[in-house]
Design a protein around this motif. Structure first.
Motif, mmCIF file in Angstrom:
data_model
loop_
_atom_site.group_PDB
_atom_site.id
_atom_site.type_symbol
_atom_site.label_atom_id
_atom_site.label_comp_id
_atom_site.label_asym_id
_atom_site.label_seq_id
_atom_site.Cartn_x
_atom_site.Cartn_y
_atom_site.Cartn_z
ATOM 1 N N ASP A 1 10.815 48.946 -11.744
ATOM 2 C CA ASP A 1 9.502 48.656 -12.485
ATOM 3 C C ASP A 1 8.430 48.324 -11.489
ATOM 4 O O ASP A 1 7.173 49.109 -11.748
ATOM 5 C CB ASP A 1 9.732 47.321 -13.242
ATOM 6 N N LEU A 2 8.299 47.559 -10.440
ATOM 7 C CA LEU A 2 7.359 47.345 -9.346
ATOM 8 C C LEU A 2 7.009 48.689 -8.667
ATOM 9 O O LEU A 2 5.614 49.117 -8.569
ATOM 10 C CB LEU A 2 7.720 46.698 -8.365
ATOM 11 N N LEU A 3 7.774 49.577 -8.548
ATOM 12 C CA LEU A 3 7.185 50.869 -7.905
ATOM 13 C C LEU A 3 6.763 51.770 -8.817
ATOM 14 O O LEU A 3 5.564 52.595 -8.580
ATOM 15 C CB LEU A 3 8.503 51.667 -7.306
ATOM 16 N N ARG A 4 6.953 51.800 -10.118
ATOM 17 C CA ARG A 4 6.743 52.781 -11.166
ATOM 18 C C ARG A 4 5.152 52.198 -11.577
ATOM 19 O O ARG A 4 4.354 53.153 -11.685
ATOM 20 C CB ARG A 4 7.324 52.740 -12.511
ATOM 21 N N GLU A 5 5.218 51.025 -11.659
ATOM 22 C CA GLU A 5 3.524 50.301 -11.827
ATOM 23 C C GLU A 5 2.749 50.530 -10.847
ATOM 24 O O GLU A 5 1.774 50.926 -10.899
ATOM 25 C CB GLU A 5 3.807 48.865 -12.158
ATOM 26 N N PHE A 6 3.194 50.633 -9.507
ATOM 27 C CA PHE A 6 2.334 50.819 -8.490
ATOM 28 C C PHE A 6 1.997 52.216 -8.573
ATOM 29 O O PHE A 6 0.790 52.637 -8.215
ATOM 30 C CB PHE A 6 3.058 50.651 -7.222
ATOM 31 N N LEU A 7 2.798 53.207 -9.031
ATOM 32 C CA LEU A 7 2.269 54.621 -8.996
ATOM 33 C C LEU A 7 1.492 54.861 -10.315
ATOM 34 O O LEU A 7 0.457 55.603 -10.123
ATOM 35 C CB LEU A 7 3.607 55.471 -9.063
ATOM 36 N N ARG A 8 1.881 54.250 -11.328
ATOM 37 C CA ARG A 8 0.608 54.243 -12.342
ATOM 38 C C ARG A 8 -0.482 53.639 -12.173
ATOM 39 O O ARG A 8 -1.747 54.733 -12.498
ATOM 40 C CB ARG A 8 1.302 53.358 -13.437
ATOM 41 N N THR A 9 -0.824 52.855 -11.385
ATOM 42 C CA THR A 9 -2.158 52.101 -11.274
ATOM 43 C C THR A 9 -2.870 52.597 -9.915
ATOM 44 O O THR A 9 -4.056 53.134 -10.188
ATOM 45 C CB THR A 9 -1.972 50.658 -10.898
ATOM 46 N N GLU A 10 -2.288 52.899 -8.888
ATOM 47 C CA GLU A 10 -2.785 53.586 -7.713
ATOM 48 C C GLU A 10 -2.929 54.926 -7.807
ATOM 49 O O GLU A 10 -3.878 55.616 -7.031
ATOM 50 C CB GLU A 10 -1.792 52.880 -6.390
ATOM 51 N N LEU A 11 -1.910 56.008 -8.143
ATOM 52 C CA LEU A 11 -2.107 57.304 -8.068
ATOM 53 C C LEU A 11 -2.489 58.099 -9.275
ATOM 54 O O LEU A 11 -2.983 59.270 -9.225
ATOM 55 C CB LEU A 11 -0.392 57.657 -7.572
ATOM 56 N N PHE A 12 -2.200 57.462 -10.567
ATOM 57 C CA PHE A 12 -2.169 58.163 -12.021
ATOM 58 C C PHE A 12 -3.140 57.681 -12.792
ATOM 59 O O PHE A 12 -2.915 58.019 -13.897
ATOM 60 C CB PHE A 12 -0.841 58.373 -12.357
ATOM 61 N N SER A 13 -4.102 56.921 -12.294
ATOM 62 C CA SER A 13 -5.050 56.593 -13.207
ATOM 63 C C SER A 13 -5.005 55.876 -14.525
ATOM 64 O O SER A 13 -5.451 55.983 -15.437
ATOM 65 C CB SER A 13 -6.121 57.432 -13.423
ATOM 66 N N GLY A 14 -3.795 55.205 -14.253
ATOM 67 C CA GLY A 14 -3.252 54.368 -15.468
ATOM 68 C C GLY A 14 -2.162 54.891 -16.358
ATOM 69 O O GLY A 14 -1.798 54.441 -17.508
ATOM 70 N N GLU A 15 -2.076 56.470 -16.317
ATOM 71 C CA GLU A 15 -1.053 57.087 -17.055
ATOM 72 C C GLU A 15 0.387 56.722 -16.358
ATOM 73 O O GLU A 15 0.502 56.490 -15.138
ATOM 74 C CB GLU A 15 -1.273 58.476 -16.742
ATOM 75 N N TYR A 16 1.289 56.847 -17.302
ATOM 76 C CA TYR A 16 2.562 56.095 -17.056
ATOM 77 C C TYR A 16 3.535 57.340 -16.268
ATOM 78 O O TYR A 16 3.831 58.543 -17.258
ATOM 79 C CB TYR A 16 3.130 55.746 -18.269
ATOM 80 N N PRO A 17 4.014 57.167 -15.455
ATOM 81 C CA PRO A 17 4.705 58.382 -14.637
ATOM 82 C C PRO A 17 6.385 58.400 -15.317
ATOM 83 O O PRO A 17 6.783 57.334 -15.365
ATOM 84 C CB PRO A 17 4.941 58.016 -13.149
ATOM 85 N N GLN A 18 6.677 59.777 -15.843
ATOM 86 C CA GLN A 18 7.922 59.991 -16.279
ATOM 87 C C GLN A 18 8.979 60.612 -15.760
ATOM 88 O O GLN A 18 10.220 60.555 -15.929
ATOM 89 C CB GLN A 18 7.580 60.615 -17.717
ATOM 90 N N MET A 19 8.286 61.666 -14.812
ATOM 91 C CA MET A 19 9.420 62.332 -13.903
ATOM 92 C C MET A 19 8.542 62.622 -12.767
ATOM 93 O O MET A 19 7.359 63.194 -12.954
ATOM 94 C CB MET A 19 9.649 63.620 -14.632
ATOM 95 N N ILE A 20 9.213 62.728 -11.562
ATOM 96 C CA ILE A 20 8.759 63.156 -10.366
ATOM 97 C C ILE A 20 9.593 64.350 -10.086
ATOM 98 O O ILE A 20 10.831 64.260 -10.111
ATOM 99 C CB ILE A 20 8.914 62.162 -9.216
ATOM 100 N N MET A 21 9.076 65.631 -9.778
ATOM 101 C CA MET A 21 9.887 66.896 -9.492
ATOM 102 C C MET A 21 9.293 67.462 -8.237
ATOM 103 O O MET A 21 8.186 67.229 -7.837
ATOM 104 C CB MET A 21 10.110 67.581 -10.672
ATOM 105 N N ARG A 22 10.175 68.192 -7.801
ATOM 106 C CA ARG A 22 9.758 69.430 -6.638
ATOM 107 C C ARG A 22 9.958 70.734 -7.533
ATOM 108 O O ARG A 22 11.218 71.078 -8.027
ATOM 109 C CB ARG A 22 10.511 69.291 -5.389
ATOM 110 N N LEU A 23 9.161 71.594 -7.344
ATOM 111 C CA LEU A 23 9.240 72.946 -7.829
ATOM 112 C C LEU A 23 9.401 74.132 -6.900
ATOM 113 O O LEU A 23 8.442 73.938 -5.948
ATOM 114 C CB LEU A 23 8.208 73.146 -8.896
ATOM 115 N N GLY A 24 10.160 74.738 -6.872
ATOM 116 C CA GLY A 24 10.560 75.962 -5.824
ATOM 117 C C GLY A 24 11.447 76.909 -5.911
ATOM 118 O O GLY A 24 11.935 77.130 -7.016
ATOM 119 N N VAL A 25 11.519 77.870 -5.158
ATOM 120 C CA VAL A 25 12.608 79.035 -5.396
ATOM 121 C C VAL A 25 13.808 78.697 -4.555
ATOM 122 O O VAL A 25 13.847 78.346 -3.275
ATOM 123 C CB VAL A 25 11.743 80.381 -4.815
ATOM 124 N N THR A 26 14.999 79.052 -5.409
ATOM 125 C CA THR A 26 16.258 79.077 -4.754
ATOM 126 C C THR A 26 17.148 80.215 -4.994
ATOM 127 O O THR A 26 16.959 80.603 -5.975
ATOM 128 C CB THR A 26 16.841 77.663 -5.018
#
Length: 324
Positions: free
Chosen positions: A283-308
């Motif tokens: 919860d603490l890390l998710r809230e940090f991301l919400r307030t500091e990186l995503f302008s108050g929006e709630y992060p639901q998934m972190i992903m990397r997109l690429g070719v394999t």
């Protein structure tokens, strides 16, 4: 226009729903067909009690199954009519889908439908092949059409922050026996006949770290499982985060639908996704991301997109286990 019978369309939709992505391949859903309506229910026995106490990841998984069924119904020649959380007295009933008017699926829908069984989750680095900016823009629009926001992380500093928080969360969880036991529950040993969980051959035995490093789950904790041969794929790909404005159950379901729309579209263009949910489970890390990186929006998934060039099969439970 080819339109199949209502029963054929419903059967095809339920069969397609089984192929949606889910956390640890738990496949936490059941389906019920009554008349010309499908009920999508959460299988709470498959909920991750430690990692996903709120049920957020479970509902995201079920939302992905819902989008998959919507797509399949359109490919069968009908417009789906969806109700989200239709009965407050039955919280486990997440959605109902009825057959609407006959319709002709457009080319984009056919493309998505063709990827339902081909899409795969990746659990390592990617090949050193760039993901076109135009494709990323299309993925952003796909998420937006489902009520969520996909943000490609272009700043190297922000990527470093996400990697560092993923590493920190993974380190903390690795020290917690409850997390380890829960992950191990869904790790399949070599040769297992189980139709759920993460097979031992679906991740590298000795993964090459990306730069910066986004660690994967320790499915082979103390076992030494894993496949050989993918160590050379170490490119990070494009880091992206899926967010929603709110954090309610219906928005978790919307996030799942947006996620699957993104994944199917990406798969049609030769791009796969690797997921990193560790920081979002604290919860603490998710809230940090919400307030500091995503302008108050709630992060639901972190992903990397690429070719394999990895194309391993992923098991699915038979219809007899998911159809009530």
């Amino acid at each position: 226009m080819i339109t199949r019978s209502p029963k054929q369309a419903l059967d095809a939709a339920v069969d397609a729903g089984r192929w949606a992505p889910s956390v640890h391949n738990t496949q936490p859903w059941t389906f019920n067909v009554s008349g010309e309506e499908i009920g999508l229910r959460a299988d709470t026995e498959r909920k991750l009690a430690v990692e996903d106490a709120s049920g957020r990841e479970l509902l995201i998984s079920c939302g992905a199954a819902l989008f998959t069924m919507r797509t399949a119904i359109r490919c069968e020649g009908y417009e789906p009519i969806v109700r989200i959380l239709p009965d407050p007295d039955r919280p486990g009933l997440l959605a109902t889908i009825r057959l609407g008017n006959e319709t002709e699926a457009d080319e984009a829908t056919w493309v998505l439908g063709g990827e339902i069984e081909r899409r795969r989750t990746h659990r390592a680095g990617f090949a050193d092949v760039p993901v076109p900016d135009q494709l990323i823009e299309s993925l952003v629009k796909a998420a937006m059409s489902e009520g969520a926001k996909l943000t490609p992380i272009r700043s190297a500093e922000a990527v470093n922050v996400l990697a560092a928080l993923t590493q920190a969360a993974q380190g903390v969880q690795t020290q917690d026996q409850r997390f380890n036991l829960e992950v191990i529950r869904w790790a399949r040993p070599p040769g297992s006949a189980r139709t759920d969980g993460v097979p031992a051959g679906s991740y590298p035995q000795e993964p090459a770290p990306t730069e910066p490093d986004f660690p994967q789950r320790h499915y082979a904790w103390r076992h030494g499982w894993g496949a050989l041969g993918e160590q050379n794929e170490a490119a990070i790909g494009v880091v992206a985060v899926l967010t929603t404005r709110g954090d309610s159950r219906d928005e978790w379901i919307a996030a799942g639908q947006a996620l699957q729309h993104v994944l199917l579209y990406a798969s049609a263009h030769g791009v796969s996704a690797a997921f990193h949910t560790q920081a979002l489970e604290m919860d603490l890390l998710r809230e940090f991301l919400r307030t500091e990186l995503f302008s108050g929006e709630y992060p639901q998934m972190i992903m990397r997109l690429g070719v394999t060039f990895d194309d391993k099969d992923m098991p699915r439970r038979p219809l007899s286990e998911v159809l009530e």
